[in-house]
Structures are given as structure tokens and as C-alpha cells.
Design an enzyme around this catalytic site. Sequence first.
Site, PDB file in Angstrom:
ATOM      1  N   GLY A   1      -9.318   4.562  -5.954  1.00 51.72           N
ATOM      2  CA  GLY A   1      -8.000   3.941  -6.098  1.00 51.72           C
ATOM      3  C   GLY A   1      -6.955   4.558  -5.179  1.00 51.72           C
ATOM      4  O   GLY A   1      -7.209   4.838  -4.005  1.00 51.72           O
ATOM      5  N   VAL A   2      -5.776   4.786  -5.727  1.00 50.71           N
ATOM      6  CA  VAL A   2      -4.660   5.363  -4.967  1.00 50.71           C
ATOM      7  C   VAL A   2      -5.056   6.729  -4.396  1.00 50.71           C
ATOM      8  O   VAL A   2      -4.759   7.050  -3.240  1.00 50.71           O
ATOM      9  CB  VAL A   2      -3.426   5.570  -5.880  1.00 50.71           C
ATOM     10  N   ASP A   3      -5.720   7.521  -5.226  1.00 56.91           N
ATOM     11  CA  ASP A   3      -6.128   8.870  -4.851  1.00 56.91           C
ATOM     12  C   ASP A   3      -6.996   8.834  -3.574  1.00 56.91           C
ATOM     13  O   ASP A   3      -6.737   9.565  -2.598  1.00 56.91           O
ATOM     14  CB  ASP A   3      -6.934   9.434  -6.027  1.00 56.91           C
TER      15      ASP A   3
ATOM     16  N   ASP B   1       0.851  -1.185   0.000  1.00 58.01           N
ATOM     17  CA  ASP B   1       0.000   0.000   0.000  1.00 58.01           C
ATOM     18  C   ASP B   1       0.893   1.243   0.000  1.00 58.01           C
ATOM     19  O   ASP B   1       1.719   1.413   0.905  1.00 58.01           O
ATOM     20  CB  ASP B   1      -0.861  -0.057   1.274  1.00 58.01           C
ATOM     21  N   ILE B   2       0.702   2.092  -0.974  1.00 54.73           N
ATOM     22  CA  ILE B   2       1.595   3.253  -1.118  1.00 54.73           C
ATOM     23  C   ILE B   2       1.474   4.215   0.070  1.00 54.73           C
ATOM     24  O   ILE B   2       2.422   4.914   0.406  1.00 54.73           O
ATOM     25  CB  ILE B   2       1.356   3.969  -2.467  1.00 54.73           C
TER      26      ILE B   2
ATOM     27  N   TYR C   1      -8.052   4.063 -15.097  1.00 57.87           N
ATOM     28  CA  TYR C   1      -7.700   4.585 -16.419  1.00 57.87           C
ATOM     29  C   TYR C   1      -7.360   3.489 -17.427  1.00 57.87           C
ATOM     30  O   TYR C   1      -7.049   3.782 -18.587  1.00 57.87           O
ATOM     31  CB  TYR C   1      -6.598   5.640 -16.314  1.00 57.87           C
TER      32      TYR C   1
ATOM     33  N   SER D   1      -2.153   4.925 -14.052  1.00 60.94           N
ATOM     34  CA  SER D   1      -3.063   4.666 -15.189  1.00 60.94           C
ATOM     35  C   SER D   1      -3.555   3.224 -15.312  1.00 60.94           C
ATOM     36  O   SER D   1      -4.349   2.928 -16.208  1.00 60.94           O
ATOM     37  CB  SER D   1      -2.454   5.102 -16.539  1.00 60.94           C
ATOM     38  N   THR D   2      -3.100   2.322 -14.432  1.00 57.94           N
ATOM     39  CA  THR D   2      -3.473   0.905 -14.625  1.00 57.94           C
ATOM     40  C   THR D   2      -4.754   0.492 -13.898  1.00 57.94           C
ATOM     41  O   THR D   2      -5.167  -0.659 -13.982  1.00 57.94           O
ATOM     42  CB  THR D   2      -2.351  -0.046 -14.158  1.00 57.94           C
ATOM     43  N   GLY D   3      -5.371   1.445 -13.185  1.00 56.74           N
ATOM     44  CA  GLY D   3      -6.608   1.116 -12.472  1.00 56.74           C
ATOM     45  C   GLY D   3      -7.794   1.630 -13.267  1.00 56.74           C
ATOM     46  O   GLY D   3      -8.093   1.127 -14.355  1.00 56.74           O
TER      47      GLY D   3
HETATM   48  P1  ADP Z   1      -5.525   5.467 -12.432  1.00 55.42           P
HETATM   49  O1  ADP Z   1      -6.775   6.309 -12.394  1.00 55.42           O
HETATM   50  O2  ADP Z   1      -4.284   6.270 -12.792  1.00 55.42           O
HETATM   51  O3  ADP Z   1      -5.690   4.230 -13.250  1.00 55.42           O
HETATM   52  P2  ADP Z   1      -5.939   4.040  -9.895  1.00 55.42           P
HETATM   53  O4  ADP Z   1      -5.709   4.595  -8.536  1.00 55.42           O
HETATM   54  O5  ADP Z   1      -7.329   3.692 -10.297  1.00 55.42           O
HETATM   55  O6  ADP Z   1      -5.248   5.084 -10.896  1.00 55.42           O
HETATM   56  O7  ADP Z   1      -5.066   2.725 -10.073  1.00 55.42           O
HETATM   57  C1  ADP Z   1      -3.656   2.719 -10.248  1.00 55.42           C
HETATM   58  C2  ADP Z   1      -3.078   1.468  -9.624  1.00 55.42           C
HETATM   59  O8  ADP Z   1      -2.954   1.632  -8.231  1.00 55.42           O
HETATM   60  C3  ADP Z   1      -3.907   0.202  -9.820  1.00 55.42           C
HETATM   61  O9  ADP Z   1      -3.020  -0.843 -10.218  1.00 55.42           O
HETATM   62  C4  ADP Z   1      -4.471  -0.072  -8.419  1.00 55.42           C
HETATM   63  O10 ADP Z   1      -4.612  -1.462  -8.176  1.00 55.42           O
HETATM   64  C5  ADP Z   1      -3.378   0.474  -7.541  1.00 55.42           C
HETATM   65  N1  ADP Z   1      -3.753   0.863  -6.160  1.00 55.42           N
HETATM   66  C6  ADP Z   1      -4.975   1.103  -5.628  1.00 55.42           C
HETATM   67  N2  ADP Z   1      -4.866   1.454  -4.327  1.00 55.42           N
HETATM   68  C7  ADP Z   1      -3.532   1.443  -4.024  1.00 55.42           C
HETATM   69  C8  ADP Z   1      -2.754   1.696  -2.846  1.00 55.42           C
HETATM   70  N3  ADP Z   1      -3.332   2.049  -1.692  1.00 55.42           N
HETATM   71  N4  ADP Z   1      -1.407   1.570  -2.932  1.00 55.42           N
HETATM   72  C9  ADP Z   1      -0.801   1.228  -4.081  1.00 55.42           C
HETATM   73  N5  ADP Z   1      -1.468   0.979  -5.230  1.00 55.42           N
HETATM   74  C10 ADP Z   1      -2.814   1.074  -5.199  1.00 55.42           C
END
Ligand code: ADP
Length: 171
Positions: A31-33, A9-10, A125, A121-123
Amino acid sequence: MRITLVQGDITEQDVDAVVNAANSSLLGGGGVDGAIHRRGGPTILADCRRLRATRFPKGLPTGQAVATTAGELPALWVIHTVGPVYSPSEDRSELLASCHRESLRVADELGARTVAFPAVSTGAYGWPVKDAARIAVRAVRKTDTRVAEVRFVLFDERAFTAYGEALRAAG
Ligand code: ADP
């Protein structure tokens, strides 16, 4: 510069800066955001709102990056970047590379020496993870920076494997 990979987890990374896969509004998302804003608390969003009111009234353009404080995260800064939405009919890989280059440029401005990147971009997007991994690793490799460690933090095993393969392929 050292490139390292972890599955996790980032928001838990003990680094100077974490990169957020933000959207152009800078006002939060999934997602990450979502994880970064939830874990980091309201000061990050307050900083983002200020950026919208001042430097980016129309939002942060795709491929660019900008920093805020990191609230309650272990990191000192969040570097927000907007990845391109994947398109099967248009090659947007230069924009994805730009996210990585620009994030490292911002990291240099901050004096950050350790920077964690998610798989931008892999989630939501939709970018195929193997292709995104190759573009991300190559872009980071090619960037001239004072950052000493770039840590890719991959949430799931598939992404972790893809980034590992891209790193080995890059030699
Ligand atoms: P985007 O809109 O750029 O595609 P996302 O956040 O939807 O961004 O996804 C980007 C990647 O981050 C995906 O592979 C997702 O599985 C991963 N992800 C989601 N939550 C976390 C987290 N807490 N820490 C690290 N990676 C995450």
C-alpha cells in the site's frame, strides 16, 4: 488550519511532510508504505532500521508516530504512524484518532507547515472508509497545531468521496 482533499498519489505531494500508513515493524509493507519506500529510495528504510535499533526495539506502537527523512520524495520528512487494524467487535477509533493527533504533534516538532495524510487503516487494515474518514477529519479538526494545511490524499474515488462527505458533515 486548512483541510484540503486531493485524489492522487501521496508520494507525489509537494508538502513538508507526508504521513505513512506504516506497520509496527517500520520495515516496509504494501500500500502507501510500499509506495513511499519505492519512490523515496533506501535512506528512508535505513532511518527506520535505526529507529528500531534505538527508540523502538519492539516496533512502533499502534496510534503513535515518528519521523524520518524522505529520501527522494518531494517532501522533507515522512511521518510514520501505525493505524489500528479494524475490528467489528472492538471500538478502536480512539487509536485511529491518535494516529492523526500524534502525526500532527510530530509535524509541529519538525516545524512542518503542510502535511499530507493517506486514508490510514482503510487498505490492508480493513477500516470501512466512511467511518475512517469521519474519525480522521474530526481528529485533525480538534488538534491544536501550527500546521497550516492538512491535505488528505485519497487514492481512489470512493475514498475521495467519503473524505469529502466527512469534511462537509464536520461543517
Ligand atoms: P493500512 O495498512 O493502514 O490500511 P494501506 O497502505 O494498505 O494502509 O492503505 C491505506 C489507504 O491508502 C488505502 O485507501 C489505499 O487505497 C491508499 N493508498 C495506496 N497507495 C497509495 C498512494 N500511493 N497514495 C495515496 N494513497 C494510497
